[in-house]
Design a protein around this motif. Sequence first.
Motif, PDB file in Angstrom:
ATOM      1  N   ASN A  84     -15.834 -39.285  -3.742  1.00 40.53           N
ATOM      2  CA  ASN A  84     -15.217 -39.975  -2.616  1.00 40.53           C
ATOM      3  C   ASN A  84     -14.354 -41.123  -3.111  1.00 40.53           C
ATOM      4  O   ASN A  84     -13.185 -41.269  -2.733  1.00 40.53           O
ATOM      5  CB  ASN A  84     -16.333 -40.482  -1.685  1.00 40.53           C
ATOM      6  N   ILE A  85     -14.909 -41.939  -3.987  1.00 39.43           N
ATOM      7  CA  ILE A  85     -14.199 -43.113  -4.501  1.00 39.43           C
ATOM      8  C   ILE A  85     -13.050 -42.709  -5.419  1.00 39.43           C
ATOM      9  O   ILE A  85     -11.932 -43.237  -5.317  1.00 39.43           O
ATOM     10  CB  ILE A  85     -15.183 -44.047  -5.231  1.00 39.43           C
ATOM     11  N   MET A  86     -13.301 -41.753  -6.309  1.00 38.47           N
ATOM     12  CA  MET A  86     -12.260 -41.326  -7.235  1.00 38.47           C
ATOM     13  C   MET A  86     -11.094 -40.664  -6.510  1.00 38.47           C
ATOM     14  O   MET A  86      -9.934 -40.853  -6.862  1.00 38.47           O
ATOM     15  CB  MET A  86     -12.847 -40.374  -8.280  1.00 38.47           C
ATOM     16  N   THR A  87     -11.398 -39.889  -5.475  1.00 37.65           N
ATOM     17  CA  THR A  87     -10.334 -39.246  -4.687  1.00 37.65           C
ATOM     18  C   THR A  87      -9.481 -40.304  -4.002  1.00 37.65           C
ATOM     19  O   THR A  87      -8.242 -40.237  -4.017  1.00 37.65           O
ATOM     20  CB  THR A  87     -10.946 -38.304  -3.637  1.00 37.65           C
TER      21      THR A  87
ATOM     22  N   LEU B 159     -15.868 -23.249  -2.364  1.00 38.53           N
ATOM     23  CA  LEU B 159     -15.163 -22.046  -1.926  1.00 38.53           C
ATOM     24  C   LEU B 159     -15.739 -21.483  -0.639  1.00 38.53           C
ATOM     25  O   LEU B 159     -15.006 -21.005   0.226  1.00 38.53           O
ATOM     26  CB  LEU B 159     -15.203 -20.986  -3.027  1.00 38.53           C
ATOM     27  N   LYS B 160     -17.055 -21.542  -0.477  1.00 40.77           N
ATOM     28  CA  LYS B 160     -17.682 -20.994   0.722  1.00 40.77           C
ATOM     29  C   LYS B 160     -17.213 -21.731   1.971  1.00 40.77           C
ATOM     30  O   LYS B 160     -16.909 -21.105   3.004  1.00 40.77           O
ATOM     31  CB  LYS B 160     -19.202 -21.072   0.627  1.00 40.77           C
ATOM     32  N   LYS B 161     -17.134 -23.065   1.892  1.00 37.25           N
ATOM     33  CA  LYS B 161     -16.656 -23.843   3.036  1.00 37.25           C
ATOM     34  C   LYS B 161     -15.205 -23.501   3.345  1.00 37.25           C
ATOM     35  O   LYS B 161     -14.818 -23.384   4.512  1.00 37.25           O
ATOM     36  CB  LYS B 161     -16.800 -25.338   2.760  1.00 37.25           C
ATOM     37  N   VAL B 162     -14.409 -23.327   2.299  1.00 37.09           N
ATOM     38  CA  VAL B 162     -13.007 -22.963   2.484  1.00 37.09           C
ATOM     39  C   VAL B 162     -12.902 -21.619   3.198  1.00 37.09           C
ATOM     40  O   VAL B 162     -12.103 -21.443   4.122  1.00 37.09           O
ATOM     41  CB  VAL B 162     -12.274 -22.916   1.125  1.00 37.09           C
ATOM     42  N   GLN B 163     -13.724 -20.672   2.798  1.00 38.34           N
ATOM     43  CA  GLN B 163     -13.726 -19.350   3.431  1.00 38.34           C
ATOM     44  C   GLN B 163     -14.212 -19.436   4.868  1.00 38.34           C
ATOM     45  O   GLN B 163     -13.675 -18.774   5.759  1.00 38.34           O
ATOM     46  CB  GLN B 163     -14.599 -18.393   2.622  1.00 38.34           C
ATOM     47  N   ASP B 164     -15.227 -20.271   5.110  1.00 39.98           N
ATOM     48  CA  ASP B 164     -15.771 -20.407   6.465  1.00 39.98           C
ATOM     49  C   ASP B 164     -14.738 -20.947   7.443  1.00 39.98           C
ATOM     50  O   ASP B 164     -14.746 -20.595   8.632  1.00 39.98           O
ATOM     51  CB  ASP B 164     -16.991 -21.336   6.456  1.00 39.98           C
ATOM     52  N   PHE B 165     -13.845 -21.801   6.953  1.00 41.07           N
ATOM     53  CA  PHE B 165     -12.852 -22.435   7.833  1.00 41.07           C
ATOM     54  C   PHE B 165     -11.449 -21.863   7.646  1.00 41.07           C
ATOM     55  O   PHE B 165     -10.473 -22.449   8.103  1.00 41.07           O
ATOM     56  CB  PHE B 165     -12.812 -23.946   7.570  1.00 41.07           C
ATOM     57  N   SER B 166     -11.359 -20.705   7.026  1.00 39.41           N
ATOM     58  CA  SER B 166     -10.054 -20.157   6.644  1.00 39.41           C
ATOM     59  C   SER B 166      -9.121 -19.900   7.821  1.00 39.41           C
ATOM     60  O   SER B 166      -7.898 -19.889   7.656  1.00 39.41           O
ATOM     61  CB  SER B 166     -10.237 -18.859   5.844  1.00 39.41           C
ATOM     62  N   ASN B 167      -9.667 -19.703   9.021  1.00 42.36           N
ATOM     63  CA  ASN B 167      -8.827 -19.400  10.183  1.00 42.36           C
ATOM     64  C   ASN B 167      -8.767 -20.536  11.193  1.00 42.36           C
ATOM     65  O   ASN B 167      -8.271 -20.357  12.298  1.00 42.36           O
ATOM     66  CB  ASN B 167      -9.339 -18.137  10.886  1.00 42.36           C
ATOM     67  N   ASP B 168      -9.282 -21.700  10.804  1.00 40.19           N
ATOM     68  CA  ASP B 168      -9.419 -22.782  11.778  1.00 40.19           C
ATOM     69  C   ASP B 168      -8.317 -23.829  11.737  1.00 40.19           C
ATOM     70  O   ASP B 168      -8.137 -24.577  12.699  1.00 40.19           O
ATOM     71  CB  ASP B 168     -10.767 -23.486  11.587  1.00 40.19           C
ATOM     72  N   PHE B 169      -7.591 -23.946  10.637  1.00 41.16           N
ATOM     73  CA  PHE B 169      -6.574 -24.980  10.493  1.00 41.16           C
ATOM     74  C   PHE B 169      -5.254 -24.376  10.016  1.00 41.16           C
ATOM     75  O   PHE B 169      -5.159 -23.186   9.748  1.00 41.16           O
ATOM     76  CB  PHE B 169      -7.043 -26.059   9.501  1.00 41.16           C
ATOM     77  N   THR B 170      -4.226 -25.222   9.896  1.00 36.19           N
ATOM     78  CA  THR B 170      -2.932 -24.749   9.437  1.00 36.19           C
ATOM     79  C   THR B 170      -3.042 -24.162   8.035  1.00 36.19           C
ATOM     80  O   THR B 170      -2.577 -23.057   7.767  1.00 36.19           O
ATOM     81  CB  THR B 170      -1.917 -25.910   9.426  1.00 36.19           C
ATOM     82  N   HIS B 171      -3.660 -24.917   7.129  1.00 40.86           N
ATOM     83  CA  HIS B 171      -3.892 -24.458   5.760  1.00 40.86           C
ATOM     84  C   HIS B 171      -5.286 -24.903   5.338  1.00 40.86           C
ATOM     85  O   HIS B 171      -5.692 -26.034   5.646  1.00 40.86           O
ATOM     86  CB  HIS B 171      -2.874 -25.054   4.777  1.00 40.86           C
ATOM     87  N   VAL B 172      -5.997 -24.063   4.616  1.00 37.72           N
ATOM     88  CA  VAL B 172      -7.302 -24.418   4.047  1.00 37.72           C
ATOM     89  C   VAL B 172      -7.293 -24.001   2.587  1.00 37.72           C
ATOM     90  O   VAL B 172      -7.032 -22.835   2.284  1.00 37.72           O
ATOM     91  CB  VAL B 172      -8.468 -23.716   4.781  1.00 37.72           C
ATOM     92  N   VAL B 173      -7.548 -24.946   1.693  1.00 38.44           N
ATOM     93  CA  VAL B 173      -7.474 -24.625   0.272  1.00 38.44           C
ATOM     94  C   VAL B 173      -8.674 -25.192  -0.480  1.00 38.44           C
ATOM     95  O   VAL B 173      -9.265 -26.197  -0.088  1.00 38.44           O
ATOM     96  CB  VAL B 173      -6.186 -25.176  -0.372  1.00 38.44           C
ATOM     97  N   GLN B 174      -8.998 -24.505  -1.582  1.00 36.61           N
ATOM     98  CA  GLN B 174     -10.019 -25.000  -2.493  1.00 36.61           C
ATOM     99  C   GLN B 174      -9.315 -25.809  -3.578  1.00 36.61           C
ATOM    100  O   GLN B 174      -8.353 -25.339  -4.187  1.00 36.61           O
ATOM    101  CB  GLN B 174     -10.804 -23.858  -3.122  1.00 36.61           C
ATOM    102  N   ALA B 175      -9.788 -27.022  -3.821  1.00 38.98           N
ATOM    103  CA  ALA B 175      -9.174 -27.854  -4.858  1.00 38.98           C
ATOM    104  C   ALA B 175     -10.113 -28.984  -5.227  1.00 38.98           C
ATOM    105  O   ALA B 175     -10.950 -29.413  -4.427  1.00 38.98           O
ATOM    106  CB  ALA B 175      -7.838 -28.425  -4.368  1.00 38.98           C
ATOM    107  N   ASN B 176      -9.939 -29.467  -6.452  1.00 41.66           N
ATOM    108  CA  ASN B 176     -10.670 -30.632  -6.926  1.00 41.66           C
ATOM    109  C   ASN B 176      -9.843 -31.870  -6.576  1.00 41.66           C
ATOM    110  O   ASN B 176      -8.821 -32.141  -7.199  1.00 41.66           O
ATOM    111  CB  ASN B 176     -10.899 -30.538  -8.438  1.00 41.66           C
ATOM    112  N   SER B 177     -10.291 -32.622  -5.592  1.00 43.38           N
ATOM    113  CA  SER B 177      -9.492 -33.740  -5.085  1.00 43.38           C
ATOM    114  C   SER B 177      -9.462 -34.940  -6.023  1.00 43.38           C
ATOM    115  O   SER B 177      -8.711 -35.888  -5.784  1.00 43.38           O
ATOM    116  CB  SER B 177     -10.015 -34.181  -3.713  1.00 43.38           C
ATOM    117  N   THR B 178     -10.276 -34.914  -7.074  1.00 45.21           N
ATOM    118  CA  THR B 178     -10.214 -36.008  -8.053  1.00 45.21           C
ATOM    119  C   THR B 178      -9.167 -35.743  -9.135  1.00 45.21           C
ATOM    120  O   THR B 178      -8.931 -36.589  -9.991  1.00 45.21           O
ATOM    121  CB  THR B 178     -11.587 -36.226  -8.725  1.00 45.21           C
ATOM    122  N   ASP B 179      -8.535 -34.575  -9.063  1.00 42.67           N
ATOM    123  CA  ASP B 179      -7.519 -34.174 -10.038  1.00 42.67           C
ATOM    124  C   ASP B 179      -6.134 -34.524  -9.489  1.00 42.67           C
ATOM    125  O   ASP B 179      -5.679 -33.943  -8.500  1.00 42.67           O
ATOM    126  CB  ASP B 179      -7.637 -32.665 -10.299  1.00 42.67           C
TER     127      ASP B 179
END
Length: 222
Positions: free
Chosen positions: A86-89, A40-60
């Motif tokens: 990395n591999i599971m995602t 979540l902290k990384k998501v907040q840090d980059f919240s204004n830098d890209f089109t969309h920034v989201v917190q999610a579990n990429s293995t799901d």
Amino acid sequence: MKVKKSGKQFAVIGLGRFGSSMAVSLYKMGYDVLAIDNDLKKVQDFSNDFTHVVQANSTDENALRELGILNFDVVIVAIGEDIESNIMTTLQLKEIGVKYIVAMARTPLQMKVLEKIGADRVVAPEHDMAQRVAYNLVSTNVMDYIELSDEFSIAETTLPKAFIGKTLIEANLRAKYNINVVAIKRGRHLIVSPMPSEKFHENDVIVVVGDNNGINGLESLE
């Protein structure tokens, strides 16, 4: 949330050094970028830098589908430290039918695994950068070097004195060294795809692509 830009759509999973740099570069080039991280902290840090920034579990798988991951032209898996994630995602992305997957690897074994499970392209930024730095340290002429495969590379090198005043066809680099000159840098001027009649000047810098042995042979010339 920023306004969507034109062109291909990219998703970058993992906002470490490589992932965030990749996402920033793509966004600055005008592409729509979805950035995803479980932290979540990384998501907040980059919240204004890209089109969309989201917190999610990429293995799901469900989380990826809810994000509309299938709508993106390229998905970059830039998860570094957590090799399992990395591999599971990558595996989840492949199974749900993502069009093109680029996965980051830190070791040769991880690279082989990612290739086996279907990543369309596997990159090893730390290995590639180390190789470039090492080549530059041992070479007096080569300014930059990128290995394209075990046999071929692209290099930016100062022009050997032996070729000053010669034309491209007279230098005959393709026949002698199995390399092609794709560009000549002459001060601030860049000559792309130079003509065979183009004459080399003193202080030219040439960009060549071709056989690694040929590039090494060219570099050894005075």
